[in-house]
Design an enzyme around this catalytic site. Sequence first.
Site, PDB file in Angstrom:
ATOM      1  N   HIS A 157       0.806  -1.192  -0.026  1.00 52.77           N
ATOM      2  CA  HIS A 157      -0.069   0.122   0.013  1.00 52.77           C
ATOM      3  C   HIS A 157       0.982   1.284  -0.188  1.00 52.77           C
ATOM      4  O   HIS A 157       0.503   2.502   0.145  1.00 52.77           O
ATOM      5  CB  HIS A 157      -1.068  -0.008   1.142  1.00 52.77           C
ATOM      6  CG  HIS A 157      -1.487  -1.465   1.452  1.00 52.77           C
ATOM      7  ND1 HIS A 157      -2.839  -1.563   0.824  1.00 52.77           N
ATOM      8  CD2 HIS A 157      -1.383  -2.158   2.253  1.00 52.77           C
ATOM      9  CE1 HIS A 157      -3.273  -2.911   1.367  1.00 52.77           C
ATOM     10  NE2 HIS A 157      -2.368  -3.435   2.105  1.00 52.77           N
ATOM     11  N   SER A 287      15.951  19.822 -15.185  1.00 49.46           N
ATOM     12  CA  SER A 287      14.985  20.658 -15.065  1.00 49.46           C
ATOM     13  C   SER A 287      15.828  22.028 -15.597  1.00 49.46           C
ATOM     14  O   SER A 287      16.928  22.681 -15.046  1.00 49.46           O
ATOM     15  CB  SER A 287      14.325  20.936 -13.663  1.00 49.46           C
ATOM     16  OG  SER A 287      13.523  21.974 -13.755  1.00 49.46           O
ATOM     17  N   ARG A 327     -13.617 -10.712 -46.064  1.00 54.37           N
ATOM     18  CA  ARG A 327     -13.077  -9.476 -45.892  1.00 54.37           C
ATOM     19  C   ARG A 327     -13.584  -8.468 -46.253  1.00 54.37           C
ATOM     20  O   ARG A 327     -14.457  -8.270 -46.944  1.00 54.37           O
ATOM     21  CB  ARG A 327     -11.744  -9.754 -46.644  1.00 54.37           C
ATOM     22  CG  ARG A 327     -10.486  -8.872 -46.376  1.00 54.37           C
ATOM     23  CD  ARG A 327     -10.468  -7.587 -47.075  1.00 54.37           C
ATOM     24  NE  ARG A 327      -9.329  -6.645 -46.819  1.00 54.37           N
ATOM     25  CZ  ARG A 327      -8.252  -6.267 -47.258  1.00 54.37           C
ATOM     26  NH1 ARG A 327      -7.850  -7.002 -48.489  1.00 54.37           N
ATOM     27  NH2 ARG A 327      -7.296  -5.675 -46.714  1.00 54.37           N
TER      28      ARG A 327
END
Length: 773
Positions: A157, A287, A327
């Site tokens: 969790h 960044s 087809r």
Amino acid sequence: MEGSGDEFLKYRSPLVSRYASKEMAFNFSDRKKFTIWRTLWIYLAKAEKELGLPITDAQVSEMEAHVEDIDFAMAAEEERKLRHDVMAHVHTFANCCPAAAPIIHLGATSCYVGDNTDLIMLRDGFDILLPKLARVIDRLANFADKYADLPTLGFTHYQPAQLTTVGKRACLWLQDLLMDIRNLQRAREDLRFRGVKGTTGTQASFLQLFQGDHDKVEQLDRMVTEMAGFKKSYLVTGQTYSRKVDIDSLSVLASLGATVHKICTDIRLLANLKEIEEPFEKEQIGSSAMPYKRNPMRAERCCSLARHLVALVSDPLQTASVQWLERTLDDSANRRISLPESFLTADIILSTLQNITEGLVVYPKVIERHIRHELPFMATENIIMAVVKAGGNRQDCHEKIRVLSQQAAAVVKQEGGDNDLLARVQADPYFTPILNQLDDLLDPKTFIGRAPQQVARFLAEEVKPVLEPYKIQCCVLTCYQIPELWLASSATWLSESKLEQDSSSQSASRPGILSSEWETGISNRSEHTGGYTQPKTTGLHWSIMWAWALLPVILAVFGTVGMWAVFGIAVSNETVNLTAGFPYISTCGSYNPQSCLFSQICNICSVLALWIVIIRFQQVRDLGCASRVNTCSIVLGFISSIGISVLGNFQQSVDMQVHLLGAFLAFSVGLAYFWIQVWLTYRAEPSHDRKWAGPSRIVFCSLCTCLILAMTVLHNIGYRSAGAICEWAAVMCFFVLFAVFSAEFRYVDFLKLHVQREGFSKSGSDLTMEHVQ
């Protein structure tokens, strides 16, 4: 950026222009597609001719001569007029082959070339992906083995849970990848050829061509299928092969995408905790606004592309569900996008994941700090049991621990402090009887259960057998190669110039530096496809590989025969006198006429030795040992090879000082080179024939060392004849050491020096920063 200005005025798929490997981009290229069309028409004509239709050898030869001579401009113009791509290329091919024009596409329908080509491309695509997936598994297995017993917090969790190990967590990733490689293998093996079936799958047109002879129609289908490199064809089809085949193929790729997404998400979460990071280049920018950031952009890229890969499987699912009767054409445009994009996407996420797994960085101290924060709570049960063993009451101890744990939790949660439960336990007189046991009770390795043993067994029993067929391919680190690609199963190879032109055009928009790289191929090719695949070594491949093995043997034999020939000439013309003592090699080669022969023998041996040194250096790199020791080996080998040439060209009668320098470089530096090769024999994985090559190198290196030392000592104390005998024996040992390289070189498939547009990333996979960012 490169390229003409026009290409930047229209949309280009980043899967090709930015990410895709050359081999996968080529696999779905127009060059390969339409060359296969022509190859299939040749297969059909050959089979029809052999079964009795009036087709001449000249017509077939004409078609074969023009299989690669594709006028794309004419084909495009024909398609604009005819609104039919297959007929446009029939006319274009016929323009090249006027004599063969009447029999091109004889009896076939468009899906003969269209669907069969798609099946070949799917097969070839799998053959490109499977070794890449095997390499990812191999790199991750190495990582798991390395960190098999490094404790780390487990998370359920996304909350701290029982400890596991870094290696055990990697095995969870590996388990999913093993399922994927089995799925890809199954999908690849399940592929069949559409074959020769006619307009609605009834083979009516071919039955008419062969005047009702059913056996010949079946034989035609079987012959063309075998020419295309397939074991079987689908016994029944409509106009197309069942579009369920596309579902099977793309489903396994989507499943792979889900696996990669999960792995890379875990890496992103662990990067946030600063426990594990993907490789980060020296000049990489995380960044534009925050210079300190080290974003997991490779893992993010994988997740982004994996979502696209997972989504693509919905296309064949819907396409198969809406095919009417025999087809409908509403499959065509969709399949032109979904099939190539699935393989291109899978290709790039595997290449990126290889790059990640080869350079994963683990921070044990950060992991240890996180464990220290949580371990005191996890150790409470161990503390209670220790107190009881020391004579305490379990219930009293439990209450003490409960109160102290809540106090420590309040410090962590309310005050933002560190977990001080351990300090509280040490300060409480109740726990005095067990204070000397606390370090053992809190040892993280006592909380990981059988994780290391599970890792060892999983790698040995599950991972290793799966990788065994790909053992050689897993060693190839240089993925950004330009291998010779060939079509399906045809014997018609694409010319090198065509391939280089296509590769250049595909990489035209990729900026980068020029760098040259030696490349050894220690991978066996598949019988019918381009790229790397499960080894299937043919007689031709074995002969090529054994040809490389002969190179060290040629040096050893040539050098041995050449030296003794010089000795024989020197004795026969009495320039040396055996009654006065046994001569040094250089003494034999110092006088005419043998001096010229001696220098040329040394020059040729120098060139051959340098060639062997370079091949061995790159081979060891390909085997995953790109270490400083290997770099040192090529430097020493180069110097020693030059020394051989100096030794022969500056003879002692010309310039004794330079001659002695050459002797030192050839003998002493050469000996150092071969001792390094002893080390590399046991370092480069896998080292072929290690059981005898390693001991042989040790024995002859030891002999050379003893002989060179003995030669030096004997020469200086006046026993020059004995010293000369030691020199001759040492040289013969050196030639044997060169011959031992044949053990490794017999696994070399090809060798070439090529100039590439971009440098390799430091981790050795086929990604550069331009392609990852």
